[in-house]
Design a protein around this motif. Structure first.
Motif, PDB file in Angstrom:
ATOM      1  N   LYS A 128       0.833  -1.208   0.000  1.00  0.00           N
ATOM      2  CA  LYS A 128       0.000   0.000   0.000  1.00  0.00           C
ATOM      3  C   LYS A 128       0.866   1.257   0.000  1.00  0.00           C
ATOM      4  O   LYS A 128       1.990   1.262   0.501  1.00  0.00           O
ATOM      5  N   ARG A 129       0.320   2.297  -0.556  1.00  0.00           N
ATOM      6  CA  ARG A 129       0.942   3.619  -0.510  1.00  0.00           C
ATOM      7  C   ARG A 129       0.598   4.261   0.834  1.00  0.00           C
ATOM      8  O   ARG A 129      -0.459   4.008   1.393  1.00  0.00           O
ATOM      9  N   PHE A 130       1.502   5.103   1.364  1.00  0.00           N
ATOM     10  CA  PHE A 130       1.299   5.683   2.696  1.00  0.00           C
ATOM     11  C   PHE A 130       1.464   7.196   2.620  1.00  0.00           C
ATOM     12  O   PHE A 130       2.452   7.697   2.064  1.00  0.00           O
ATOM     13  N   VAL A 131       0.493   7.918   3.185  1.00  0.00           N
ATOM     14  CA  VAL A 131       0.495   9.383   3.177  1.00  0.00           C
ATOM     15  C   VAL A 131       0.340   9.882   4.608  1.00  0.00           C
ATOM     16  O   VAL A 131      -0.570   9.450   5.331  1.00  0.00           O
ATOM     17  N   VAL A 132       1.211  10.781   5.032  1.00  0.00           N
ATOM     18  CA  VAL A 132       1.140  11.362   6.375  1.00  0.00           C
ATOM     19  C   VAL A 132       0.776  12.838   6.265  1.00  0.00           C
ATOM     20  O   VAL A 132       1.459  13.607   5.574  1.00  0.00           O
ATOM     21  N   LEU A 133      -0.301  13.231   6.951  1.00  0.00           N
ATOM     22  CA  LEU A 133      -0.724  14.623   7.027  1.00  0.00           C
ATOM     23  C   LEU A 133      -0.165  15.211   8.317  1.00  0.00           C
ATOM     24  O   LEU A 133      -0.453  14.703   9.401  1.00  0.00           O
ATOM     25  N   ASP A 134       0.620  16.262   8.221  1.00  0.00           N
ATOM     26  CA  ASP A 134       1.351  16.746   9.387  1.00  0.00           C
ATOM     27  C   ASP A 134       0.512  17.658  10.270  1.00  0.00           C
ATOM     28  O   ASP A 134      -0.387  18.376   9.795  1.00  0.00           O
ATOM     29  N   ARG A 135       0.839  17.631  11.551  1.00  0.00           N
ATOM     30  CA  ARG A 135       0.271  18.518  12.569  1.00  0.00           C
ATOM     31  C   ARG A 135       1.392  19.003  13.484  1.00  0.00           C
ATOM     32  O   ARG A 135       2.477  18.418  13.509  1.00  0.00           O
ATOM     33  N   PRO A 136       1.164  20.069  14.266  1.00  0.00           N
ATOM     34  CA  PRO A 136       2.244  20.612  15.095  1.00  0.00           C
ATOM     35  C   PRO A 136       2.696  19.647  16.186  1.00  0.00           C
ATOM     36  O   PRO A 136       1.892  18.862  16.706  1.00  0.00           O
ATOM     37  N   ASN A 137       3.976  19.704  16.516  1.00  0.00           N
ATOM     38  CA  ASN A 137       4.427  19.164  17.794  1.00  0.00           C
ATOM     39  C   ASN A 137       4.037  20.204  18.828  1.00  0.00           C
ATOM     40  O   ASN A 137       4.534  21.336  18.794  1.00  0.00           O
ATOM     41  N   ILE A 151      14.897   6.355  19.504  1.00  0.00           N
ATOM     42  CA  ILE A 151      14.762   7.799  19.406  1.00  0.00           C
ATOM     43  C   ILE A 151      14.772   8.372  20.820  1.00  0.00           C
ATOM     44  O   ILE A 151      14.620   7.646  21.801  1.00  0.00           O
ATOM     45  N   ALA A 152      14.929   9.686  20.925  1.00  0.00           N
ATOM     46  CA  ALA A 152      15.033  10.333  22.236  1.00  0.00           C
ATOM     47  C   ALA A 152      13.672  10.380  22.926  1.00  0.00           C
ATOM     48  O   ALA A 152      12.617  10.358  22.286  1.00  0.00           O
ATOM     49  N   GLN A 153      13.716  10.484  24.238  1.00  0.00           N
ATOM     50  CA  GLN A 153      12.490  10.490  25.046  1.00  0.00           C
ATOM     51  C   GLN A 153      11.563  11.644  24.654  1.00  0.00           C
ATOM     52  O   GLN A 153      10.347  11.473  24.579  1.00  0.00           O
ATOM     53  N   ALA A 154      12.107  12.823  24.411  1.00  0.00           N
ATOM     54  CA  ALA A 154      11.369  13.946  23.822  1.00  0.00           C
ATOM     55  C   ALA A 154      12.009  14.184  22.459  1.00  0.00           C
ATOM     56  O   ALA A 154      13.096  14.747  22.372  1.00  0.00           O
ATOM     57  N   HIS A 155      11.345  13.731  21.390  1.00  0.00           N
ATOM     58  CA  HIS A 155      12.019  13.637  20.090  1.00  0.00           C
ATOM     59  C   HIS A 155      12.126  14.968  19.346  1.00  0.00           C
ATOM     60  O   HIS A 155      12.962  15.117  18.459  1.00  0.00           O
ATOM     61  N   GLY A 156      11.285  15.947  19.658  1.00  0.00           N
ATOM     62  CA  GLY A 156      11.381  17.259  19.028  1.00  0.00           C
ATOM     63  C   GLY A 156      11.106  17.239  17.537  1.00  0.00           C
ATOM     64  O   GLY A 156      11.699  18.017  16.782  1.00  0.00           O
ATOM     65  N   MET A 157      10.183  16.374  17.097  1.00  0.00           N
ATOM     66  CA  MET A 157       9.861  16.254  15.676  1.00  0.00           C
ATOM     67  C   MET A 157       8.349  16.248  15.484  1.00  0.00           C
ATOM     68  O   MET A 157       7.593  16.035  16.442  1.00  0.00           O
ATOM     69  N   THR A 158       7.908  16.483  14.265  1.00  0.00           N
ATOM     70  CA  THR A 158       6.501  16.317  13.930  1.00  0.00           C
ATOM     71  C   THR A 158       6.295  14.898  13.412  1.00  0.00           C
ATOM     72  O   THR A 158       7.255  14.183  13.109  1.00  0.00           O
ATOM     73  N   VAL A 159       5.021  14.488  13.264  1.00  0.00           N
ATOM     74  CA  VAL A 159       4.776  13.118  12.819  1.00  0.00           C
ATOM     75  C   VAL A 159       5.281  12.898  11.394  1.00  0.00           C
ATOM     76  O   VAL A 159       5.764  11.799  11.067  1.00  0.00           O
ATOM     77  N   ALA A 160       5.196  13.905  10.537  1.00  0.00           N
ATOM     78  CA  ALA A 160       5.706  13.736   9.173  1.00  0.00           C
ATOM     79  C   ALA A 160       7.218  13.603   9.165  1.00  0.00           C
ATOM     80  O   ALA A 160       7.791  12.805   8.399  1.00  0.00           O
ATOM     81  N   GLU A 161       7.897  14.363  10.007  1.00  0.00           N
ATOM     82  CA  GLU A 161       9.351  14.227  10.123  1.00  0.00           C
ATOM     83  C   GLU A 161       9.718  12.849  10.658  1.00  0.00           C
ATOM     84  O   GLU A 161      10.665  12.206  10.182  1.00  0.00           O
TER      85      GLU A 161
END
Length: 411
Positions: free
Chosen positions: A165-174, A199-209
């Motif tokens: 399947k193809r996968f698409v992620v719609l981003d939202r704010p961290n 990964i780090a305990q507080a990863h500092g990324m968005t879901v798309a990242e």
């Protein structure tokens, strides 16, 4: 002839996302636009001709608080045929550790499939049975490694690859910003559903990242991945800069203030103290029977940046100490830009163990799953102070920050 309800909603939706009035333009300048808003603004062209299934929960909303499943289902430009629900369920009816199972959504008639605790081939079989060819992900994260929705993302990416399947992620704010990664990095031998990968305990990324990082570093075979980033979001933005309504991603994440402290104070799930579940301030209230003012005094003596601690008493309505009055602290963040939630969580563990003779880890050493190794627990047991514990993960954290940098989209 009266237009159908579906046609009316389609027209209204298109007008809402593509309005060109000066007021609408000013609103777009004031606030970032989510991945869904940008997808809709573009007429859903990314999904054109595809059978769509979406992994989402109550946080998948528009700026005017409509659920994106309801919006997309009513729009003739989208062939939405299935919904996949994570922990707590698509409509959010289940408590922690629960899901809604398989059912047909009463509002849309769409089949809803349960993804919770499924991964690998069993989850791939769910995607295959649904008949979709594209899986879309849109869930609000809170920025902590042990918040399970990012591992739902990971598991769904892996399963989509297996199912073709193809996968698409719609981003939202961290909601707690993307300024920095903080805390210990998971060691692979401690991998669970509260941390699949290092990964780090507080990863500092968005879901798309994160999706890009998962695809580039951790999946055995990458999935055909497309991400729809936000526009106008800055790494220094807290959630209130988004202008979006806050929907609790889970029952014990009632406000963005909860998310701000969660990556540190969730560590108390690994102890015999209450982490505030069953109160109106989960993860901000911490305590146990026999704890008194000495804990708040000891924590305040550390002069941690951006935070103060108040002696507090509370009676949880469920979970640990249900119906009993316990003593402890309330965490008050007064400078969120200076606040380090993970260091604060470690400091609270160290001081709690020092001032309260009843302190104990959960017998299953759940703290090791939360921190990603046995190091934090064994160092605190050996008498290490906050600075020594924090120093213990710096080498791993520096390596993760270098890897993370390749996948960051926003400034």
């Amino acid at each position: 002839m009266r237009p159908s309800r579906r046609a009316v909603i389609t027209t209204a939706t298109a007008a809402a996302v593509s309005a060109t009035s000066p007021a609408a333009a000013a609103e777009r300048r004031r606030h970032p636009r989510t991945g869904f808003e940008r997808l809709a603004q573009d007429g859903y062209s990314l999904l054109d001709g595809r059978k769509i299934g979406i992994v989402t929960n109550p946080t998948g909303i528009t700026r005017d608080a409509r659920h994106i499943v309801d919006v997309m289902h009513a729009d003739t430009r989208v062939n939405l045929t299935a919904v996949f629900g994570p922990e707590h369920g698509f409509r959010g009816t289940a408590q922690a550790g629960g899901s809604e199972g398989r059912y047909d959504d009463p509002a849309t008639g769409l089949p809803v499939y349960d993804t919770y605790l499924k991964s690998g081939r069993p989850l791939a079989d769910v995607f295959t049975a649904s008949g979709v060819d594209t899986v879309v992900f849109d869930i609000q994260d809170v920025g902590a490694r042990f918040y399970t929705y990012i591992w739902t993302l990971y598991d769904c990416m892996e399963a989509a690859q297996l199912a073709g399947k193809r996968f698409v992620v719609l981003d939202r704010p961290n909601p707690v910003t993307g300024r920095a990664a903080l805390g210990p990095v998971l060691h692979k031998e401690f991998a669970t559903f509260v941390g699949r990968q290092p990964i780090a305990q507080a990863h500092g990324m968005t879901v798309a990242e994160l999706a890009r990082l998962f695809n580039g570093e951790f999946l055995t075979e990458p999935v055909p991945l497309e991400t729809v980033p936000m526009s106008g979001w800055k790494r220094s933005d807290f959630y209130d800069a988004s202008g979006l309504p806050w929907v609790p991603p889970s029952p014990n994440m009632p406000t963005p203030d909860t998310a701000l402290v969660y990556s540190g104070t969730c560590l108390f799930e690994g102890t015999n103290l209450s982490e505030g579940r069953g109160t109106t301030r989960p993860f901000e209230l911490l305590g146990a029977e026999g704890v008194d003012r000495r804990w708040a005094e000891a924590a305040n003596e550390l002069a941690l940046p951006g935070v103060r601690f108040r002696e507090a008493y509370f009676a949880p309505t469920f979970s640990k100490f249900q119906g009993k009055t316990v003593g402890g602290v309330q965490v008050h963040v007064h400078d969120r830009a200076a606040f380090d939630p993970v260091r604060t969580g470690i400091a609270l563990l160290v001081t709690a163990k020092r001032v309260w003779s009843g302190f104990a880890w959960r017998p299953d050493n759940w703290i090791d799953k939360l921190t990603g190794s046995a190091r934090v627990r064994t160092m605190i047991d050996a008498g290490a102070d906050t600075d020594e514990v924090v120093a213990g993960w710096q080498e791993d954290l520096a390596a993760f920050r270098r890897m993370r940098r390749k996948y960051l989209h926003y400034r």
